[in-house]
Motif scaffolding. Structure first.
Motif, PDB file in Angstrom:
ATOM      1  N   TYR A 151       0.838  -1.216   0.000  1.00  0.00           N
ATOM      2  CA  TYR A 151       0.000   0.000   0.000  1.00  0.00           C
ATOM      3  C   TYR A 151       0.871   1.263   0.000  1.00  0.00           C
ATOM      4  O   TYR A 151       0.685   2.162  -0.817  1.00  0.00           O
ATOM      5  CB  TYR A 151      -0.925  -0.017   1.221  1.00  0.00           C
ATOM      6  N   CYS A 152       1.823   1.340   0.924  1.00  0.00           N
ATOM      7  CA  CYS A 152       2.646   2.554   1.048  1.00  0.00           C
ATOM      8  C   CYS A 152       4.007   2.415   0.393  1.00  0.00           C
ATOM      9  O   CYS A 152       4.787   3.382   0.354  1.00  0.00           O
ATOM     10  CB  CYS A 152       2.813   2.947   2.510  1.00  0.00           C
ATOM     11  N   GLY A 153       4.334   1.224  -0.114  1.00  0.00           N
ATOM     12  CA  GLY A 153       5.612   1.019  -0.786  1.00  0.00           C
ATOM     13  C   GLY A 153       6.800   0.834   0.143  1.00  0.00           C
ATOM     14  O   GLY A 153       7.949   0.933  -0.307  1.00  0.00           O
ATOM     15  N   PHE A 154       6.550   0.585   1.430  1.00  0.00           N
ATOM     16  CA  PHE A 154       7.654   0.362   2.376  1.00  0.00           C
ATOM     17  C   PHE A 154       8.385  -0.933   2.024  1.00  0.00           C
ATOM     18  O   PHE A 154       7.744  -1.967   1.764  1.00  0.00           O
ATOM     19  CB  PHE A 154       7.123   0.302   3.811  1.00  0.00           C
ATOM     20  N   ASN A 155       9.722  -0.901   2.032  1.00  0.00           N
ATOM     21  CA  ASN A 155      10.542  -2.066   1.709  1.00  0.00           C
ATOM     22  C   ASN A 155      11.764  -2.058   2.632  1.00  0.00           C
ATOM     23  O   ASN A 155      12.608  -1.163   2.553  1.00  0.00           O
ATOM     24  CB  ASN A 155      10.973  -2.024   0.236  1.00  0.00           C
ATOM     25  N   SER A 156      11.807  -3.019   3.534  1.00  0.00           N
ATOM     26  CA  SER A 156      12.907  -3.082   4.499  1.00  0.00           C
ATOM     27  C   SER A 156      14.125  -3.789   3.899  1.00  0.00           C
ATOM     28  O   SER A 156      14.040  -4.455   2.863  1.00  0.00           O
ATOM     29  CB  SER A 156      12.463  -3.810   5.763  1.00  0.00           C
TER      30      SER A 156
END
Length: 639
Positions: A151-156
């Motif tokens: 959804y928010c494009g967060f990628n750890s």
């Protein structure tokens, strides 16, 4: 005028009543008992010995060194109270402490779905509609996790979920893959057992190839540590001998164990293990080891540097000679000289020792040109019992009312116990070997007279019989003195002399045994069970048992883990805490078993099981169904 408390007479009298000393300790002050003229040297009288230099410093030993030095002096025949005058109070040993950045370092078993739900709840604080996906990359037991939100494009980043260690080449390796192989090295479970445990924990076990590779690395680290520890053991024993006031000459024992006992016409065993263990200190430390292995996993190998250390065409029964020579080679250049070697009753040992020293005399590579060969006292006692029991068919005058088998079994046991106590007490009271050999001969000849009720010579020759109580024969068969003919007594005495004649007494003059070697052999095959097959890592498991015997299970395991990891184990880690807890429990059990109360309770429990005939009229027997247990376990005891 204010009251002066310091000059008060009451205060002065109070200080005197409390025993205030007139003098205080001063730096550099030498008490009268530490003067150089009163330092006692072992084996040298104070009148004839020259006064040592006044600059000689006092020696302060550690707790272990103090106990072992006292054990050395006791073994040498000196009184326990005769301690060194220049030995100070033992120095307590301090535990090594390491710094740790974290408060607790521990691994948990976490379900992947529960963990994803936790990450989703945490990410909900910054994302309106979190849609998390977790990518798991496996490296054996270690996992690397990467989390994404669509959804928010967060990628750890890809993060390791366990500790890693730096390797010689390649990326950092997971430390957990080495730790899971540690139980295989330090206990008798195998790789399949570890995989079974992981399976029932719903954890994917590492593949067999990865497991074997990590186990090989642990074995290599264990071998290096064990070789270094054996050298430290040699230095320690030589140092203790010097501090006790003796020349560094050590008595050692040697024994060999096989994966399968060699038998005539058939030889299943392919591996053997031999160790040199010292006699002098109380710890009975291993000094050198050697292994014989006929196996090699490589298909095309010249066997120059592999696990195969013994020729395939040679008999494994002949490995005792080879292992003895290899072990002696490892200590010949050490800090001490070998004074005596104690082995079992095998026929190979005497010739192997003789040949070794004759060969080394030609090259002058030995500190001591020869070593006295003794045989194990316990093995000699077992042979005595066998010889007496084998004379059952030659004894004709046993009363018919007694069972002949039980009579001879009990008589052989009594003779073995009496000979053991007589010789041990004579050894403590004899200041020389000549006196011991002469007294032992008379004591053995007097045993049959004493058992028959004739105590005329017991006062002069026996160290066991009180020669005053002539009615106590509870230890003899059926609780009565021997009623045998003189011819039968001579037969029994002749069987005793087969083991303990003039030559037999010289072979056991010091009453040394190989119990420490046999205990070490049992530890080896506890780690490497005979039911399993170890072609490559048999030597590593042998080194594991030796290293554990030298340092203890917990400290040995931590040393191996620290060598693989490259740094100290964290003081707050669960590994450290659990191993220290095991050490405390083990130390408590050792003290409890050494206590007088435990020994008394154990004696009465064994007596209750050994004298089952006493319960013949107990609740376990009835008229309709009589118990046969009393008859099966009576062994000729009279009740």
């Amino acid at each position: 005028m204010p009251f002066n408390y310091r000059k008060s007479a009451g205060n002065i009298s109070t200080r005197r009543s409390r025993g205030k000393k007139a003098t205080q300790f001063k730096l550099g002050h030498k008490p009268k008992w530490t003067t150089s003229t009163e330092i006692h040297q072992p084996g040298v009288s104070s009148a004839s010995s020259e006064a040592p230099k006044a600059s000689k410093r006092l020696v302060r030993l550690t707790d272990k060194e103090a106990r072992d030095s006292q054990c050395v002096r006791t073994t040498a025949g000196l009184a326990q109270a005769d301690s060194l005058a220049y030995t100070l109070r033992p120095k307590p040993e301090k535990e090594e402490k390491t710094d740790c950045e974290c408060d607790r370092n521990e691994n948990f078993i976490v379900n992947n779905k529960k963990m994803l739900a936790l990450i989703k709840d945490v990410h909900a604080s910054v994302c309106k509609k979190p849609n998390m996906k977790m990518k798991v990359t496996r490296a054996g037991l270690c996992v690397y996790i990467c989390v994404k939100c669509s959804y928010c494009g967060f990628n750890s980043q890809t993060l390791p979920m366990s500790d890693t260690i730096q390797t010689a080449r390649g990326p950092p390796a997971g430390f957990l893959n080495y730790l899971v192989a540690m139980p295989v090295l330090k206990s008798k479970i195998g790789m399949d057992d570890v995989a079974t445990v992981l399976t029932w924990l719903n954890i994917k076990a590492p593949c067999k190839q990865t497991f074997q590779k990590k186990f090989n690395d642990l074995g290599q680290a264990q071998t290096e540590l064990s070789d270094k520890q054996l050298e430290l053991n040699q230095d320690y024993v030589a140092n203790v001998m010097k501090k006790a006031g003796f020349e560094p000459e050590v008595d050692i024992q040697f024994d060999v164990a096989y994966t399968c006992r060699p038998q005539g016409g058939c030889e299943k065993s392919k591996q053997s293990f031999g160790a040199l263990v010292e006699h002098n200190t109380g710890q009975k430390l291993p000094l050198a080891i050697a292994m014989a292995n006929k196996h090699c996993r490589k298909r095309y190998c010249r066997h120059d540097n592999c696990s195969k250390t013994f020729a395939a065409e040679a008999s494994i029964a002949s490995s005792e000679r080879v292992l003895l020579h290899r072990s002696l080679d490892k200590v010949k250049d050490g800090p001490f000289a070998v004074r005596s070697i104690t082995t079992d009753s095998g026929t190979q040992s005497a010739k192997a020792i003789r040949d070794y020293y004759e060969l080394k005399k030609q090259t002058n590579h030995l500190k001591k040109q020869t070593a006295t060969h003794y045989k194990c006292f316990v093995h000699k006692l077992r042979a005595l019992e066998r010889h007496v029991r084998a004379a059952k068919s030659d004894i004709k005058s046993i009363p018919k009312k007694y069972n002949k088998d039980e009579y001879m079994r009990k008589l052989a046991s009594c003779l073995r116990c009496r000979v053991r106590i007589e010789l041990k007490r004579l050894r403590k009271q004899s200041c020389s070997d000549e006196l011991f050999l002469r007294s032992a001969k008379f004591a053995i000849e007097n045993i049959m007279h004493c058992f028959s009720g004739d105590h005329k010579m017991c006062k002069e020759r026996s160290r066991v019989c009180t020669y005053r109580v002539t009615s106590s024969y509870k230890h003899l068969p059926y609780g009565e003195p021997l009623a045998l003919q003189e011819s039968d007594k001579k037969i029994i005495l002749g069987n005793i002399n087969k083991t303990f004649d003039a030559t037999g007494f010289k072979e056991v003059a010091k009453l040394f045994n190989t119990n420490a070697c046999e205990s070490l052999n049992a530890s080896v095959f506890h780690y490497a069970p005979k039911t399993s097959f170890y072609a490559r890592n048999f030597a590593a498991l042998c080194h594991s048992a030796v290293h554990t015997r030298s340092l203890g299970p917990s400290k040995s395991s931590m040393k191996v883990a620290e060598k693989v990891k490259g740094k100290k184990i964290c003081l707050h880690s669960m590994i450290y805490n659990q191993l220290k807890a095991k050490d405390r429990r083990r130390e408590y059990d050792s003290r409890r078993k050494a206590s007088v109360r435990y020994k008394i309770v154990r004696f009465y429990l064994r007596k209750r099981h050994a004298n089952r005939a006493l319960y013949r009229d107990g609740l376990y027997a009835s008229e309709s169904m009589p118990s046969t247990s009393a008859a099966d376990h009576s062994y000729g005891l009279k009740v």
